[in-house]
Design a protein around this motif. Structure first.
Motif, PDB file in Angstrom:
ATOM      1  N   GLY A   7     -12.337  43.276  30.807  1.00 15.80           N
ATOM      2  CA  GLY A   7     -12.167  41.967  30.791  1.00 15.80           C
ATOM      3  C   GLY A   7     -13.118  40.920  31.726  1.00 15.80           C
ATOM      4  N   THR A   8     -13.929  40.278  31.006  1.00 16.54           N
ATOM      5  CA  THR A   8     -14.709  39.508  31.737  1.00 16.54           C
ATOM      6  C   THR A   8     -14.486  37.911  31.589  1.00 16.54           C
ATOM      7  OG1 THR A   8     -16.436  41.158  31.507  1.00 16.54           O
ATOM      8  CG2 THR A   8     -17.378  39.258  32.336  1.00 16.54           C
ATOM      9  N   THR A  19     -12.771  37.409  36.834  1.00 13.78           N
ATOM     10  CA  THR A  19     -13.952  38.569  36.965  1.00 13.78           C
ATOM     11  C   THR A  19     -15.047  38.007  37.373  1.00 13.78           C
ATOM     12  OG1 THR A  19     -12.907  40.276  35.397  1.00 13.78           O
ATOM     13  CG2 THR A  19     -15.332  40.152  35.709  1.00 13.78           C
ATOM     14  N   SER A  79     -17.247  44.508  31.097  1.00 18.71           N
ATOM     15  CA  SER A  79     -17.085  44.851  29.467  1.00 18.71           C
ATOM     16  C   SER A  79     -17.898  43.475  28.711  1.00 18.71           C
ATOM     17  CB  SER A  79     -15.626  44.716  29.240  1.00 18.71           C
ATOM     18  OG  SER A  79     -14.975  43.551  29.591  1.00 18.71           O
ATOM     19  N   ARG A 119     -16.664  41.563  26.515  1.00 26.84           N
ATOM     20  CA  ARG A 119     -15.854  40.391  26.286  1.00 26.84           C
ATOM     21  C   ARG A 119     -15.271  39.959  27.721  1.00 26.84           C
ATOM     22  NH1 ARG A 119     -11.189  42.174  22.566  1.00 26.84           N
ATOM     23  NH2 ARG A 119     -10.471  40.005  23.189  1.00 26.84           N
ATOM     24  N   ASN A 120     -15.759  38.661  28.055  1.00 26.43           N
ATOM     25  CA  ASN A 120     -16.018  37.630  27.005  1.00 26.43           C
ATOM     26  C   ASN A 120     -17.555  37.517  26.906  1.00 26.43           C
ATOM     27  OD1 ASN A 120     -16.808  34.479  27.518  1.00 26.43           O
ATOM     28  ND2 ASN A 120     -15.036  34.317  26.143  1.00 26.43           N
ATOM     29  N   PRO A 131      -3.542  41.587  36.074  1.00 30.25           N
ATOM     30  CA  PRO A 131      -2.804  41.036  35.270  1.00 30.25           C
ATOM     31  C   PRO A 131      -1.289  40.712  35.898  1.00 30.25           C
ATOM     32  CG  PRO A 131      -3.874  42.510  34.113  1.00 30.25           C
ATOM     33  CD  PRO A 131      -4.120  42.936  35.378  1.00 30.25           C
ATOM     34  N   PRO A 166      -6.555  38.316  43.187  1.00 33.49           N
ATOM     35  CA  PRO A 166      -7.803  37.394  43.704  1.00 33.49           C
ATOM     36  C   PRO A 166      -7.431  35.934  43.215  1.00 33.49           C
ATOM     37  CG  PRO A 166      -8.447  38.812  42.069  1.00 33.49           C
ATOM     38  CD  PRO A 166      -7.037  39.063  42.262  1.00 33.49           C
ATOM     39  N   MET A 222      -1.164  26.002  42.732  1.00 34.76           N
ATOM     40  CA  MET A 222      -2.783  25.756  42.686  1.00 34.76           C
ATOM     41  C   MET A 222      -2.978  24.286  41.927  1.00 34.76           C
ATOM     42  SD  MET A 222      -5.371  29.132  42.656  1.00 34.76           S
ATOM     43  CE  MET A 222      -4.601  29.598  41.079  1.00 34.76           C
TER      44      MET A 222
HETATM   45  N1  LIG Z   1      -7.461  33.248  36.662  1.00 33.32           N
HETATM   46  C1  LIG Z   1      -6.970  33.518  38.095  1.00 33.32           C
HETATM   47  O1  LIG Z   1      -6.937  32.799  38.842  1.00 33.32           O
HETATM   48  C2  LIG Z   1      -6.145  34.979  38.027  1.00 33.32           C
HETATM   49  C3  LIG Z   1      -5.929  35.088  39.546  1.00 33.32           C
HETATM   50  C4  LIG Z   1      -5.165  36.592  39.778  1.00 33.32           C
HETATM   51  C5  LIG Z   1      -4.891  37.310  38.579  1.00 33.32           C
HETATM   52  N2  LIG Z   1      -5.272  36.861  37.193  1.00 33.32           N
HETATM   53  C6  LIG Z   1      -5.017  37.821  36.196  1.00 33.32           C
HETATM   54  O2  LIG Z   1      -6.240  38.393  35.879  1.00 33.32           O
HETATM   55  C7  LIG Z   1      -6.308  38.405  34.473  1.00 33.32           C
HETATM   56  C8  LIG Z   1      -7.463  37.770  33.953  1.00 33.32           C
HETATM   57  O3  LIG Z   1      -7.485  36.507  34.096  1.00 33.32           O
HETATM   58  P1  LIG Z   1      -8.736  35.233  33.697  1.00 33.32           P
HETATM   59  O4  LIG Z   1      -8.059  34.105  33.985  1.00 33.32           O
HETATM   60  O5  LIG Z   1      -9.938  36.067  33.963  1.00 33.32           O
HETATM   61  O6  LIG Z   1      -8.235  35.535  32.007  1.00 33.32           O
HETATM   62  P2  LIG Z   1      -9.412  35.287  30.881  1.00 33.32           P
HETATM   63  O7  LIG Z   1     -10.382  34.280  31.419  1.00 33.32           O
HETATM   64  O8  LIG Z   1      -8.602  35.029  29.502  1.00 33.32           O
HETATM   65  O9  LIG Z   1     -10.229  36.793  30.774  1.00 33.32           O
HETATM   66  C9  LIG Z   1      -9.414  37.743  30.100  1.00 33.32           C
HETATM   67  C10 LIG Z   1     -10.709  38.456  29.317  1.00 33.32           C
HETATM   68  O10 LIG Z   1     -10.233  39.690  28.833  1.00 33.32           O
HETATM   69  C11 LIG Z   1     -11.110  40.016  27.812  1.00 33.32           C
HETATM   70  N3  LIG Z   1     -10.428  40.876  26.724  1.00 33.32           N
HETATM   71  C12 LIG Z   1      -9.433  40.960  25.999  1.00 33.32           C
HETATM   72  N4  LIG Z   1      -9.077  42.072  25.529  1.00 33.32           N
HETATM   73  C13 LIG Z   1     -10.096  42.963  25.972  1.00 33.32           C
HETATM   74  C14 LIG Z   1     -10.534  44.150  25.665  1.00 33.32           C
HETATM   75  N5  LIG Z   1      -9.503  44.929  24.929  1.00 33.32           N
HETATM   76  N6  LIG Z   1     -11.461  44.794  26.260  1.00 33.32           N
HETATM   77  C15 LIG Z   1     -12.184  43.913  27.128  1.00 33.32           C
HETATM   78  N7  LIG Z   1     -11.977  42.941  27.217  1.00 33.32           N
HETATM   79  C16 LIG Z   1     -11.039  42.318  26.753  1.00 33.32           C
HETATM   80  C17 LIG Z   1     -11.119  38.470  26.922  1.00 33.32           C
HETATM   81  O11 LIG Z   1     -12.488  38.457  26.007  1.00 33.32           O
HETATM   82  P3  LIG Z   1     -12.320  37.451  24.866  1.00 33.32           P
HETATM   83  O12 LIG Z   1     -12.611  35.982  25.597  1.00 33.32           O
HETATM   84  O13 LIG Z   1     -13.312  37.986  24.058  1.00 33.32           O
HETATM   85  O14 LIG Z   1     -11.010  37.508  24.002  1.00 33.32           O
HETATM   86  C18 LIG Z   1     -11.342  37.660  28.279  1.00 33.32           C
HETATM   87  O15 LIG Z   1     -12.677  37.534  28.701  1.00 33.32           O
HETATM   88  C19 LIG Z   1      -5.084  37.974  33.626  1.00 33.32           C
HETATM   89  O16 LIG Z   1      -4.062  39.115  33.458  1.00 33.32           O
HETATM   90  C20 LIG Z   1      -4.519  37.401  34.799  1.00 33.32           C
HETATM   91  O17 LIG Z   1      -2.953  37.071  34.839  1.00 33.32           O
HETATM   92  C21 LIG Z   1      -5.982  35.672  37.121  1.00 33.32           C
END
Ligand SMILES: NC(=O)c1ccc[n+]([C@@H]2O[C@H](COP(=O)([O-])OP(=O)(O)OC[C@H]3O[C@@H](n4cnc5c(N)ncnc54)[C@H](OP(=O)(O)O)[C@@H]3O)[C@@H](O)[C@H]2O)c1
Length: 259
Positions: free
Chosen positions: A7-8, A12, A32, A34-35, A93, A116, A165
Protein backbone atom coordinates in the motif's frame (compact mmCIF):
# COMPACT_ATOMS: atom_id res chain seq x y z
CA UNK A 1 15.64 -4.14 9.28
CA UNK A 2 14.63 -4.98 5.69
CA UNK A 3 11.36 -3.11 5.24
CA UNK A 4 8.54 -3.60 2.78
CA UNK A 5 5.36 -1.55 2.38
CA UNK A 6 2.15 -2.98 0.99
CA UNK A 7 0.00 0.00 0.00
CA UNK A 8 1.98 2.98 -1.31
CA UNK A 9 -0.40 5.76 -0.38
CA UNK A 10 0.01 9.11 1.32
CA UNK A 11 1.20 7.83 4.68
CA UNK A 12 3.69 5.35 3.16
CA UNK A 13 5.17 8.18 1.12
CA UNK A 14 5.42 10.36 4.25
CA UNK A 15 7.16 7.60 6.26
CA UNK A 16 9.65 6.87 3.46
CA UNK A 17 10.46 10.56 2.99
CA UNK A 18 11.02 10.78 6.74
CA UNK A 19 13.22 7.67 6.84
CA UNK A 20 15.52 8.71 3.99
CA UNK A 21 15.56 12.47 4.59
CA UNK A 22 15.54 12.62 8.39
CA UNK A 23 16.46 9.24 9.89
CA UNK A 24 19.55 8.39 7.84
CA UNK A 25 17.93 5.14 6.65
CA UNK A 26 20.46 3.37 4.43
CA UNK A 27 18.87 0.01 3.58
CA UNK A 28 16.71 -0.82 0.55
CA UNK A 29 12.94 -0.50 0.99
CA UNK A 30 10.44 -2.45 -1.12
CA UNK A 31 7.11 -0.81 -1.96
CA UNK A 32 4.09 -2.18 -3.76
CA UNK A 33 3.40 -0.70 -7.20
CA UNK A 34 0.01 0.61 -6.08
CA UNK A 35 -0.39 3.56 -6.04
CA UNK A 36 1.42 3.80 -9.39
CA UNK A 37 2.05 7.55 -9.21
CA UNK A 38 3.46 7.50 -5.69
CA UNK A 39 5.61 4.39 -6.12
CA UNK A 40 7.08 5.86 -9.32
CA UNK A 41 7.79 9.16 -7.58
CA UNK A 42 9.46 7.39 -4.64
CA UNK A 43 11.65 5.27 -6.95
CA UNK A 44 12.64 8.40 -8.88
CA UNK A 45 13.51 10.22 -5.67
CA UNK A 46 15.36 7.51 -3.73
CA UNK A 47 17.87 5.03 -5.20
CA UNK A 48 17.12 2.53 -2.42
CA UNK A 49 13.42 2.18 -3.31
CA UNK A 50 12.40 -0.87 -5.30
CA UNK A 51 8.88 -1.05 -6.69
CA UNK A 52 7.47 -4.58 -6.56
CA UNK A 53 4.41 -5.88 -8.42
CA UNK A 54 3.61 -8.92 -6.32
CA UNK A 55 2.68 -8.38 -2.65
CA UNK A 56 3.87 -11.88 -1.71
CA UNK A 57 7.26 -11.05 -3.21
CA UNK A 58 7.47 -8.10 -0.79
CA UNK A 59 6.68 -10.39 2.14
CA UNK A 60 9.19 -13.03 1.04
CA UNK A 61 12.05 -10.56 0.61
CA UNK A 62 11.64 -8.53 3.80
CA UNK A 63 11.66 -9.16 7.53
CA UNK A 64 9.31 -6.28 8.46
CA UNK A 65 6.14 -5.71 6.46
CA UNK A 66 4.17 -2.48 6.86
CA UNK A 67 0.50 -2.92 5.96
CA UNK A 68 -0.72 0.43 4.64
CA UNK A 69 -3.90 -0.21 2.67
CA UNK A 70 -7.32 1.13 3.68
CA UNK A 71 -9.06 -0.51 6.66
CA UNK A 72 -11.70 -2.22 4.49
CA UNK A 73 -8.96 -3.77 2.30
CA UNK A 74 -6.74 -5.04 5.11
CA UNK A 75 -8.04 -8.46 6.17
CA UNK A 76 -8.75 -9.53 2.58
CA UNK A 77 -5.19 -8.52 1.65
CA UNK A 78 -3.69 -10.36 4.63
CA UNK A 79 -5.60 -13.50 3.82
CA UNK A 80 -3.78 -13.64 0.44
CA UNK A 81 -0.30 -13.44 2.04
CA UNK A 82 1.89 -16.12 3.62
CA UNK A 83 4.19 -14.98 6.42
CA UNK A 84 7.17 -16.71 8.08
CA UNK A 85 7.29 -17.13 11.85
CA UNK A 86 10.19 -14.65 12.06
CA UNK A 87 8.33 -11.85 10.26
CA UNK A 88 7.41 -8.62 11.99
CA UNK A 89 4.25 -6.84 10.87
CA UNK A 90 3.39 -3.17 11.41
CA UNK A 91 -0.25 -2.44 10.71
CA UNK A 92 -1.41 1.14 10.04
CA UNK A 93 -5.13 0.78 9.13
CA UNK A 94 -7.46 2.29 11.71
CA UNK A 95 -9.80 -0.02 13.57
CA UNK A 96 -8.18 -3.38 12.66
CA UNK A 97 -7.37 -4.82 16.07
CA UNK A 98 -4.44 -6.97 17.16
CA UNK A 99 -6.61 -10.06 17.57
CA UNK A 100 -7.80 -9.95 13.93
CA UNK A 101 -4.31 -9.15 12.71
CA UNK A 102 -2.74 -12.03 14.63
CA UNK A 103 -5.32 -14.44 13.25
CA UNK A 104 -4.40 -13.41 9.69
CA UNK A 105 -0.58 -13.45 9.86
CA UNK A 106 0.00 -16.86 11.46
CA UNK A 107 2.68 -18.23 11.93
CA UNK A 108 4.13 -14.72 12.41
CA UNK A 109 3.36 -13.45 15.90
CA UNK A 110 5.28 -10.20 16.13
CA UNK A 111 2.72 -7.55 15.22
CA UNK A 112 2.30 -3.92 16.27
CA UNK A 113 -0.22 -1.32 15.26
CA UNK A 114 1.00 2.22 14.61
CA UNK A 115 -0.52 5.58 13.70
CA UNK A 116 2.11 7.69 12.00
CA UNK A 117 0.90 11.12 10.93
CA UNK A 118 1.86 13.24 7.89
CA UNK A 119 4.54 15.27 9.80
CA UNK A 120 6.71 12.11 9.95
CA UNK A 121 7.73 13.16 6.42
CA UNK A 122 9.71 15.93 8.15
CA UNK A 123 10.90 13.75 11.05
CA UNK A 124 8.27 15.30 13.31
CA UNK A 125 5.44 14.24 15.54
CA UNK A 126 4.37 11.32 17.71
CA UNK A 127 3.49 7.86 16.44
CA UNK A 128 1.34 5.73 18.74
CA UNK A 129 2.53 2.11 18.81
CA UNK A 130 0.77 -0.90 20.39
CA UNK A 131 2.04 -3.15 21.83
CA UNK A 132 5.51 -1.75 22.58
CA UNK A 133 8.23 -3.28 20.37
CA UNK A 134 11.81 -2.01 20.47
CA UNK A 135 12.35 -2.27 16.68
CA UNK A 136 9.05 -0.60 15.80
CA UNK A 137 9.68 2.16 18.34
CA UNK A 138 13.22 2.69 16.97
CA UNK A 139 11.78 3.02 13.45
CA UNK A 140 9.30 5.72 14.46
CA UNK A 141 11.71 7.42 16.86
CA UNK A 142 13.85 8.07 13.78
CA UNK A 143 11.05 10.11 12.18
CA UNK A 144 9.57 11.70 15.28
CA UNK A 145 8.75 10.08 18.60
CA UNK A 146 7.10 6.70 19.21
CA UNK A 147 4.50 6.69 22.00
CA UNK A 148 4.17 3.02 22.91
CA UNK A 149 1.25 1.70 24.97
CA UNK A 150 0.44 -1.85 26.12
CA UNK A 151 -3.29 -1.42 26.14
CA UNK A 152 -5.22 -1.34 22.86
CA UNK A 153 -7.96 0.85 24.34
CA UNK A 154 -5.34 3.49 25.17
CA UNK A 155 -4.04 3.15 21.60
CA UNK A 156 -7.56 3.70 20.24
CA UNK A 157 -7.92 6.81 22.43
CA UNK A 158 -4.66 8.19 21.00
CA UNK A 159 -5.97 7.46 17.50
CA UNK A 160 -9.28 9.18 18.24
CA UNK A 161 -7.64 12.28 19.71
CA UNK A 162 -5.69 12.69 16.45
CA UNK A 163 -8.93 13.31 14.55
CA UNK A 164 -8.39 17.02 15.28
CA UNK A 165 -5.91 17.35 12.38
CA UNK A 166 -8.33 18.74 9.77
CA UNK A 167 -9.92 21.05 12.38
CA UNK A 168 -6.49 22.32 13.36
CA UNK A 169 -5.50 23.11 9.77
CA UNK A 170 -8.90 24.68 9.07
CA UNK A 171 -8.49 26.90 12.14
CA UNK A 172 -5.03 28.02 11.02
CA UNK A 173 -6.29 28.72 7.49
CA UNK A 174 -9.25 30.68 8.84
CA UNK A 175 -7.00 32.78 11.08
CA UNK A 176 -4.64 33.58 8.19
CA UNK A 177 -7.60 34.40 5.89
CA UNK A 178 -9.00 36.79 8.49
CA UNK A 179 -5.64 38.60 8.70
CA UNK A 180 -5.67 38.94 4.91
CA UNK A 181 -9.15 40.46 5.13
CA UNK A 182 -7.57 43.05 7.44
CA UNK A 183 -5.12 43.79 4.56
CA UNK A 184 -2.15 41.92 6.03
CA UNK A 185 -0.31 40.55 2.94
CA UNK A 186 -0.98 36.82 2.40
CA UNK A 187 2.64 35.78 2.99
CA UNK A 188 2.92 37.66 6.29
CA UNK A 189 -0.56 36.50 7.36
CA UNK A 190 0.38 32.85 6.80
CA UNK A 191 3.81 33.24 8.40
CA UNK A 192 2.41 35.06 11.42
CA UNK A 193 -0.43 32.61 12.05
CA UNK A 194 1.60 29.45 11.59
CA UNK A 195 4.42 30.88 13.73
CA UNK A 196 2.03 31.68 16.56
CA UNK A 197 0.56 28.17 16.51
CA UNK A 198 4.02 26.62 16.27
CA UNK A 199 5.46 28.70 19.13
CA UNK A 200 2.48 28.02 21.41
CA UNK A 201 2.61 24.27 20.69
CA UNK A 202 6.39 24.20 21.28
CA UNK A 203 5.93 26.01 24.59
CA UNK A 204 3.14 23.66 25.68
CA UNK A 205 5.31 20.64 24.79
CA UNK A 206 7.90 21.80 27.32
CA UNK A 207 5.67 21.77 30.42
CA UNK A 208 4.62 18.89 32.69
CA UNK A 209 1.24 17.25 32.09
CA UNK A 210 -0.22 18.90 35.20
CA UNK A 211 0.77 22.33 33.91
CA UNK A 212 -1.13 22.23 30.59
CA UNK A 213 -4.34 23.80 31.90
CA UNK A 214 -2.30 26.44 33.76
CA UNK A 215 -0.87 27.61 30.39
CA UNK A 216 -4.39 28.69 29.43
CA UNK A 217 -5.24 30.08 32.87
CA UNK A 218 -2.06 32.19 32.86
CA UNK A 219 -3.25 33.98 29.70
CA UNK A 220 -6.49 35.07 31.36
CA UNK A 221 -6.13 38.63 32.57
CA UNK A 222 -9.54 39.47 34.10
CA UNK A 223 -11.42 41.52 31.54
CA UNK A 224 -8.58 40.94 29.01
CA UNK A 225 -8.62 39.95 25.36
CA UNK A 226 -7.81 36.25 25.82
CA UNK A 227 -10.53 35.94 28.42
CA UNK A 228 -12.98 37.52 25.98
CA UNK A 229 -12.23 34.95 23.27
CA UNK A 230 -12.09 31.92 25.58
CA UNK A 231 -15.38 32.87 27.23
CA UNK A 232 -17.03 33.22 23.81
CA UNK A 233 -15.57 29.88 22.64
CA UNK A 234 -16.78 28.12 25.79
CA UNK A 235 -20.23 29.75 25.58
CA UNK A 236 -20.56 28.53 21.97
CA UNK A 237 -19.47 25.07 23.13
CA UNK A 238 -16.48 25.00 20.77
CA UNK A 239 -14.09 23.06 23.00
CA UNK A 240 -16.78 20.78 24.49
CA UNK A 241 -18.18 20.01 21.04
CA UNK A 242 -14.79 18.95 19.69
CA UNK A 243 -14.02 16.84 22.77
CA UNK A 244 -17.43 15.14 22.68
CA UNK A 245 -16.93 14.33 19.01
CA UNK A 246 -13.52 12.82 19.78
CA UNK A 247 -15.38 10.52 22.19
CA UNK A 248 -17.73 9.48 19.37
CA UNK A 249 -14.73 8.90 17.07
CA UNK A 250 -13.35 6.54 19.73
CA UNK A 251 -16.67 4.67 19.87
CA UNK A 252 -16.64 4.42 16.07
CA UNK A 253 -13.11 3.01 16.08
CA UNK A 254 -14.06 0.51 18.77
CA UNK A 255 -17.15 -0.59 16.82
CA UNK A 256 -15.01 -0.97 13.68
CA UNK A 257 -12.60 -3.22 15.59
CA UNK A 258 -15.37 -5.65 16.63
CA UNK A 259 -15.64 -8.82 14.55
N1 LIG B 1 -2.96 9.23 6.07
C1 LIG B 1 -2.72 9.24 7.38
O1 LIG B 1 -2.42 10.29 7.97
C2 LIG B 1 -2.76 7.96 8.15
C3 LIG B 1 -2.24 7.94 9.43
C4 LIG B 1 -2.21 6.75 10.15
C5 LIG B 1 -2.75 5.60 9.59
N2 LIG B 1 -3.30 5.66 8.35
C6 LIG B 1 -3.84 4.40 7.81
O2 LIG B 1 -2.91 3.95 6.85
C7 LIG B 1 -3.58 3.34 5.77
C8 LIG B 1 -3.16 4.00 4.50
O3 LIG B 1 -3.56 5.36 4.53
P1 LIG B 1 -3.26 6.34 3.33
O4 LIG B 1 -3.73 7.67 3.74
O5 LIG B 1 -1.86 6.19 2.89
O6 LIG B 1 -4.26 5.73 2.24
P2 LIG B 1 -4.19 5.79 0.65
O7 LIG B 1 -3.45 7.01 0.21
O8 LIG B 1 -5.57 5.55 0.14
O9 LIG B 1 -3.25 4.53 0.31
C9 LIG B 1 -3.70 3.22 0.31
C10 LIG B 1 -2.94 2.53 -0.81
O10 LIG B 1 -3.19 1.14 -0.79
C11 LIG B 1 -3.12 0.70 -2.14
N3 LIG B 1 -3.72 -0.62 -2.22
C12 LIG B 1 -5.02 -0.97 -2.09
N4 LIG B 1 -5.17 -2.31 -2.20
C13 LIG B 1 -3.93 -2.82 -2.42
C14 LIG B 1 -3.41 -4.12 -2.59
N5 LIG B 1 -4.21 -5.20 -2.60
N6 LIG B 1 -2.09 -4.27 -2.77
C15 LIG B 1 -1.25 -3.20 -2.78
N7 LIG B 1 -1.69 -1.93 -2.59
C16 LIG B 1 -2.99 -1.75 -2.43
C17 LIG B 1 -3.85 1.77 -2.89
O11 LIG B 1 -3.51 1.71 -4.26
P3 LIG B 1 -4.48 2.34 -5.40
O12 LIG B 1 -4.31 3.84 -5.26
O13 LIG B 1 -3.92 1.80 -6.66
O14 LIG B 1 -5.87 1.88 -5.07
C18 LIG B 1 -3.30 3.02 -2.20
O15 LIG B 1 -2.13 3.47 -2.83
C19 LIG B 1 -5.08 3.48 6.04
O16 LIG B 1 -5.59 2.26 6.49
C20 LIG B 1 -5.19 4.54 7.12
O17 LIG B 1 -6.25 4.23 8.02
C21 LIG B 1 -3.29 6.79 7.61
Amino acid sequence: MMLGFIGTGGITEAIINGLFNHAGHEAPILVSRRNQGRSKRLAETFDLIEVVDDNQDIVDRTDWVVISVLPGQTLELLSTLRFRDDHGVISLPAGINLKSLSAHIDPASRVSRAIPMPPVAFGLGPTPVCPPDSDVEALFNGIGAAVAVEDETQFTALAASTAIMATFFAWIASNARWLEEQNVPAKEAAFYTTSVFQALASMAARVDAAELQRMSDDCLTPGGLNEQVLNAARKAGVIDTIQAEIGRVMERLQRAGKP
